[in-house]
Design a protein around this motif. Structure first.
Motif, short mmCIF file in Angstrom:
data_model
loop_
_atom_site.label_atom_id
_atom_site.label_comp_id
_atom_site.label_asym_id
_atom_site.label_seq_id
_atom_site.Cartn_x
_atom_site.Cartn_y
_atom_site.Cartn_z
N LEU A 19 14.33 1.67 5.72
CA LEU A 19 15.64 1.17 5.31
C LEU A 19 15.48 -0.23 4.74
O LEU A 19 15.05 -1.14 5.44
N ARG A 20 15.82 -0.40 3.47
CA ARG A 20 15.74 -1.72 2.82
C ARG A 20 17.13 -2.34 2.82
O ARG A 20 18.09 -1.73 2.37
N ALA A 51 8.63 -4.90 5.79
CA ALA A 51 9.08 -4.34 4.52
C ALA A 51 10.33 -5.04 4.02
O ALA A 51 10.59 -5.08 2.81
N ASN A 52 11.10 -5.60 4.94
CA ASN A 52 12.31 -6.33 4.57
C ASN A 52 12.08 -7.82 4.39
O ASN A 52 13.04 -8.59 4.29
N GLY A 53 10.81 -8.23 4.36
CA GLY A 53 10.47 -9.59 3.99
C GLY A 53 10.36 -10.59 5.12
O GLY A 53 10.07 -11.77 4.86
N GLU A 71 -2.82 -3.80 9.22
CA GLU A 71 -3.48 -3.14 8.09
C GLU A 71 -2.56 -2.14 7.40
O GLU A 71 -2.58 -2.01 6.17
N ARG A 72 -1.72 -1.44 8.19
CA ARG A 72 -0.80 -0.49 7.58
C ARG A 72 0.23 -1.21 6.71
O ARG A 72 0.57 -0.74 5.62
N GLY A 73 0.71 -2.36 7.17
CA GLY A 73 1.64 -3.14 6.35
C GLY A 73 1.00 -3.59 5.05
O GLY A 73 1.64 -3.57 3.99
N GLY A 80 6.46 -8.94 3.84
CA GLY A 80 6.38 -9.77 5.03
C GLY A 80 5.01 -9.69 5.67
O GLY A 80 4.41 -8.62 5.75
N GLU A 81 4.50 -10.82 6.13
CA GLU A 81 3.21 -10.84 6.80
C GLU A 81 3.36 -10.43 8.27
O GLU A 81 4.34 -10.78 8.92
#
Length: 284
Positions: A19-20, A51-53, A71-73, A80-81
């Protein structure tokens, strides 16, 4: 999903599942601390928030699993880190350290208390050492983490999200420690709302069975114990009372945390997001 060998495997999160949310507060300067982040719902929530920063500090006792989350991110190209911070959340020094580390990455604004464990045993046989550990992981740690982050959240206008359960609404036999912890998390949620003065929000998320390693690893044993198939365990034992005959996926729960933290949930304060497919509030 059900594999060819009759097992139920946790799904792999993809970018299309996330969900963004358009929220100006979801940026790299704001930090989310997520517990239980090495697998399951904790990993999915970390990935959804990345994913949403948001900058995500992912903590768990499983160091290798945390690396896998980061790693998946990276594989999915999420902006986003994700910063792994291994910690034993039954140790107060570790809890204090991980909050200090999270605050070092930016404005600590969100806490997702997700770490959990399960033990199935009748009350009169329940091992109290296991009970104590479950209490420390699932209730005491969230309370202490909430205490530690509260000054930061007051400055950032932040929010605490707690992973409750249908077992925070009603109970099943042989899960006393889990039941008590989940009811307690709903009490913590409401306590934070009562003391947040409208600046710090809180919410809980209550789901039925989710395709996490914690759940799927139990299914073959349950099938063997009861002399039934894996599919019958899922459909009859786990989803027997549910109107939706499909288990949720971890990303579905991660999406609920992202929504709860967002501007769209401004009036969600002390409340519970009950996504259980009709398990608790309907009957035949």
């Amino acid at each position: 999903m059900t594999a060819t060998d009759g097992s139920v495997e946790p799904p792999t999160l993809t970018g299309d599942d996330v969900l963004r949310i358009d929220d100006a507060d979801f940026d790299a300067d704001r930090v989310a601390l997520v517990t239980g982040a090495a697998s399951g719902i904790g990993r999915a929530t970390s990935l959804v928030l990345a994913a949403n920063g948001l900058t995500v500090v992912a903590t768990d006792v499983d160091e290798e699993g945390l690396v896998g989350t980061r790693e998946r991110g990276t594989e999915l190209g999420f902006p986003g880190e994700i910063h792994p911070e291994p910690a034993d959340i039954t140790d107060d020094d570790h809890l204090e350290g991980v909050v200090e580390a999270a605050a070092g990455y930016g404005d600590l604004a969100y806490l997702a208390n997700i770490a959990g464990m399960q033990h199935i045993s009748p009350l009169d046989e329940f091992p109290m050492d296991v009970y104590d550990t479950m209490h420390e992981v699932m209730l005491r740690a969230p309370v202490y983490l909430s205490k530690l982050v509260l000054p930061h959240l007051r400055e950032s206008g932040g929010c605490v999200g707690n992973m409750a359960s249908v077992h925070g609404h009603y109970v099943t036999a042989d899960k006393v420690a889990y039941n008590v912890a989940k009811f307690g998390l709903r009490g913590l949620t409401q306590s934070i709302a009562a003391e947040g003065a409208g600046t710090v929000r809180s919410f809980s998320v209550s789901t039925g069975y989710v395709k996490t390693p914690l759940v799927t690893d139990q299914i073959p044993d349950t099938a063997e114990q009861r002399g039934i198939s894996v599919q019958e365990v899922v459909e009859d034992v786990m989803l027997g009372q549910s109107r939706t005959k499909e288990m949720m996926e971890p990303v579905d729960v991660g999406n609920l945390f992202a929504f709860g933290f967002s501007k769209h949930a401004h009036h969600l304060n002390g409340g519970d997001l009950l996504f259980d497919g009709g398990m608790t509030l309907t009957y035949e």
